[in-house]
Design a protein around this motif. Structure first.
Motif, PDB file in Angstrom:
ATOM      1  N   LEU A 287       0.995   3.489  -3.159  1.00 16.33           N
ATOM      2  CA  LEU A 287       1.303   3.036  -1.803  1.00 16.33           C
ATOM      3  C   LEU A 287       0.031   2.739  -1.027  1.00 16.33           C
ATOM      4  O   LEU A 287      -0.041   1.756  -0.285  1.00 16.33           O
ATOM      5  N   ALA A 288      -0.980   3.585  -1.204  1.00 15.86           N
ATOM      6  CA  ALA A 288      -2.249   3.367  -0.516  1.00 15.86           C
ATOM      7  C   ALA A 288      -2.891   2.057  -0.949  1.00 15.86           C
ATOM      8  O   ALA A 288      -3.451   1.320  -0.126  1.00 15.86           O
ATOM      9  N   VAL A 289      -2.788   1.761  -2.262  1.00 19.64           N
ATOM     10  CA  VAL A 289      -3.350   0.510  -2.777  1.00 19.64           C
ATOM     11  C   VAL A 289      -2.521  -0.679  -2.293  1.00 19.64           C
ATOM     12  O   VAL A 289      -3.058  -1.684  -1.814  1.00 19.64           O
ATOM     13  N   ARG A 290      -1.210  -0.567  -2.426  1.00 20.57           N
ATOM     14  CA  ARG A 290      -0.317  -1.681  -2.082  1.00 20.57           C
ATOM     15  C   ARG A 290      -0.495  -2.132  -0.639  1.00 20.57           C
ATOM     16  O   ARG A 290      -0.426  -3.322  -0.330  1.00 20.57           O
ATOM     17  N   HIS A 291      -0.747  -1.161   0.237  1.00 20.99           N
ATOM     18  CA  HIS A 291      -0.871  -1.493   1.658  1.00 20.99           C
ATOM     19  C   HIS A 291      -2.324  -1.588   2.109  1.00 20.99           C
ATOM     20  O   HIS A 291      -2.602  -1.665   3.304  1.00 20.99           O
ATOM     21  N   ASN A 292      -3.235  -1.584   1.147  1.00 21.11           N
ATOM     22  CA  ASN A 292      -4.666  -1.792   1.419  1.00 21.11           C
ATOM     23  C   ASN A 292      -5.237  -0.784   2.406  1.00 21.11           C
ATOM     24  O   ASN A 292      -5.777  -1.147   3.460  1.00 21.11           O
ATOM     25  N   LEU A 307      -5.185   8.058 -11.699  1.00 22.35           N
ATOM     26  CA  LEU A 307      -5.567   6.690 -11.375  1.00 22.35           C
ATOM     27  C   LEU A 307      -4.866   5.660 -12.238  1.00 22.35           C
ATOM     28  O   LEU A 307      -4.829   4.478 -11.905  1.00 22.35           O
ATOM     29  N   ASP A 308      -4.312   6.107 -13.360  1.00 21.25           N
ATOM     30  CA  ASP A 308      -3.636   5.190 -14.273  1.00 21.25           C
ATOM     31  C   ASP A 308      -2.118   5.355 -14.240  1.00 21.25           C
ATOM     32  O   ASP A 308      -1.407   4.888 -15.135  1.00 21.25           O
ATOM     33  N   LEU A 318      -4.681  -0.272 -10.131  1.00 22.48           N
ATOM     34  CA  LEU A 318      -5.572  -1.423 -10.285  1.00 22.48           C
ATOM     35  C   LEU A 318      -4.773  -2.723 -10.413  1.00 22.48           C
ATOM     36  O   LEU A 318      -5.195  -3.772  -9.902  1.00 22.48           O
ATOM     37  N   HIS A 319      -3.640  -2.695 -11.109  1.00 20.33           N
ATOM     38  CA  HIS A 319      -2.772  -3.871 -11.165  1.00 20.33           C
ATOM     39  C   HIS A 319      -2.404  -4.329  -9.748  1.00 20.33           C
ATOM     40  O   HIS A 319      -2.418  -5.525  -9.438  1.00 20.33           O
TER      41      HIS A 319
END
Length: 383
Positions: A287-292, A307-308, A318-319
Motif C-alpha cells: 500500500l505504501a508503494v502503490r500510493h507513493n 520486501l518480496d 518493486l513490481h
C-alpha cells in the motif's frame, strides 16, 4: 444543520418572504405590520420552513412569542423533519425550548434522521438544554436510537462533546450499545480523533477489542483516520495492535493507506506485524508503494518487512513501483536488496513491467541494480 438556516426564500410570496426574514432578525415591529396585512404566518418556503423555524433557530424570544400568539403551529416540520423545538435544541436556545414546551410542543418528536431533542442537544454539547430535557421533561428515553442506531451517547462521543458525554453517563445511559454498523462510542470517538472523549471512554471501561460488523476495533478506526494521539492512547491502554478485520486488514494497512509515518511507527513500536497480508495478499508495504509514500516505504524496510511479498496478482512492491514509475520508492527497494527474478501472474519481472510502460530511467536503474547484485554475489563467493 447550521447551513440549513441560511436564508431560503424560494416559493414564497413577497410579504411571506418579508415575514420569514423579519422573524429571523427579530424585527418584531415589522412582523406586526405584516401580520396586520394578513400575511400567511404558516407560509412555507421550498424546503418547508415556516417563520417560526427562523425565529426559534435564531433564538429570538419576542419573535417566537408573537408568532405563537398569532396562530403559528408549534409542531410544523420542514422537509428535513425539523420543527421549531428541535431547531432550538440544536442551536442551544434554552429559553426558546422552554417557551415551545409551554406552548404544547410535542417533546418526543424526531426528525427524518431519527434525531430527538436529546440527540440534538448532546451532539452540539448544549448543557443547559440537555439538563432541562433530562430533569424537566417526562418519559425521556435516554437510550433511544436514531436511524443509524445511535443514541445520544454515541452522538456526544462522535462529535467530541465531553461534558455532554459525562452528563449522559451520570444519567445512567447504556455505555455498550452498538449502532447498526456495530460501532460503539469508542469506535466513533476514535474515528473522529476526539482524544479527551476517547480517554474518558477508556476510563469508563468500554471494550477495546469490540469489533463492528466489518471487524474493526477502535484502534483500526483511529489508524484509518490518521489520528496519532488516539492511536497512542489506545495502544497504551492495551489495545491489540494485530487484530484483523473481516477482510484481514490490520491497523498497519489502514495507516499505510493514509500515508502516516507517525501512526505506522507507533503501531510497529507496539509490535504491529508488517508482513500481515489482507485477503488480496496485500501487505502494508504494498500500500505504501502503490500510493507513493516514500517515508512509509523506508519505515517498513527498516522494520524488516517482507520486501518480496506478493499480492493476489503476484506483484511485489518493486513490481508496483515499476508499474507506477515511483522512482524514489524503487531506488529504496533496490538498495534494500529485493529479488529481481520474481515474476507476476503475467510472467513479467519488475524490469519487464518498467520496460512495458516505457519508464526508461527505471529500466536503467533496475539493470544497474541487477549488475551490482551479480557482482556482489560473485565477490562473496571469492571470499
Amino acid at each position: 444543520m447550521e447551513e440549513e438556516l441560511i436564508w431560503e426564500t424560494h416559493g414564497l410570496l413577497p410579504l411571506e418572504r418579508q415575514l420569514h426574514e423579519a422573524s429571523g432578525w427579530n424585527q418584531v415591529e415589522r412582523m406586526k405590520d405584516l401580520i396586520e396585512k394578513r400575511v400567511n404566518i404558516r407560509a412555507r418556503n421550498h424546503v418547508g420552513r415556516v417563520a417560526l423555524h427562523w425565529a426559534a433557530g435564531a433564538g429570538h424570544e419576542q419573535a417566537v412569542r408573537l408568532l405563537l400568539e398569532h396562530g403559528a403551529a408549534v409542531d410544523d416540520m420542514d422537509s428535513f423533519g425539523m420543527n421549531a423545538l428541535l431547531l432550538s435544541a440544536w442551536f442551544g436556545h434554552l429559553q426558546i425550548v422552554q417557551i415551545l414546551v409551554s406552548a404544547g410542543a410535542k417533546v418526543h418528536c424526531e426528525n427524518k434522521d431519527g434525531l430527538t431533542l436529546l440527540h440534538c442537544a448532546a451532539q452540539k454539547g448544549h448543557m443547559p438544554v440537555l439538563a432541562f430535557i433530562m430533569e424537566d421533561l417526562e418519559d425521556v428515553a435516554l437510550d433511544r436510537v436514531d436511524k443509524l442506531g445511535r443514541t445520544a451517547f454515541h452522538r456526544a462521543a462522535e462529535h467530541g462533546q465531553l461534558d455532554a458525554l459525562d452528563f449522559l453517563v451520570g444519567s445512567g445511559c447504556d455505555h455498550s450499545v452498538k449502532d447498526k454498523e456495530g460501532n460503539t462510542a469508542l469506535h466513533l470517538a476514535a474515528s473522529q480523533g476526539h482524544v479527551a472523549v476517547l480517554r474518558r471512554l477508556v476510563d469508563i471501561g468500554l471494550d477495546l477489542e469490540e469489533q463492528n460488523t466489518e471487524g474493526l476495533i477502535a484502534l483500526h478506526a483511529a489508524a484509518q483516520g490518521i489520528h496519532t494521539d488516539c492511536v497512542k492512547l489506545l495502544l497504551s491502554a492495551g489495545s491489540n495492535v494485530n487484530v484483523l478485520t473481516q477482510k484481514k486488514l490490520s491497523c498497519l494497512h489502514f495507516a499505510a493507506l493514509g500515508g502516516s509515518v507517525d501512526v505506522c511507527r507507533a503501531l510497529i513500536k507496539a509490535g504491529g506485524c508488517t508482513n500481515v497480508a489482507d485477503k488480496q495478499g496485500t501487505a502494508p508495504i504494498h500500500l505504501a508503494v502503490r500510493h507513493n509514500f516514500p517515508g512509509l516505504v523506508q519505515l517498513f524496510i527498516d522494520a524488516h518487512s517482507d520486501l518480496d511479498a506478493m499480492d493476489i496478482r503476484r506483484q511485489t512492491p518493486l513490481h508496483l513501483a515499476a508499474e507506477h514509475a515511483w522512482q524514489d520508492v524503487a531506488e529504496m527497494l533496490l538498495i534494500a536488496g529485493v529479488d529481481l527474478s520474481l515474476r507476476d501472474k503475467q510472467g513479467k519481472t519488475a524490469l519487464a513491467v518498467a520496460a512495458r510502460s516505457n519508464h526508461i530511467s527505471l529500466v536503467d536503474m533496475i539493470i544497474k541494480a541487477d549488475r551490482f547484485y551479480r557482482w556482489e554475489k560473485g565477490h562473496q563467493r571469492l571470499f
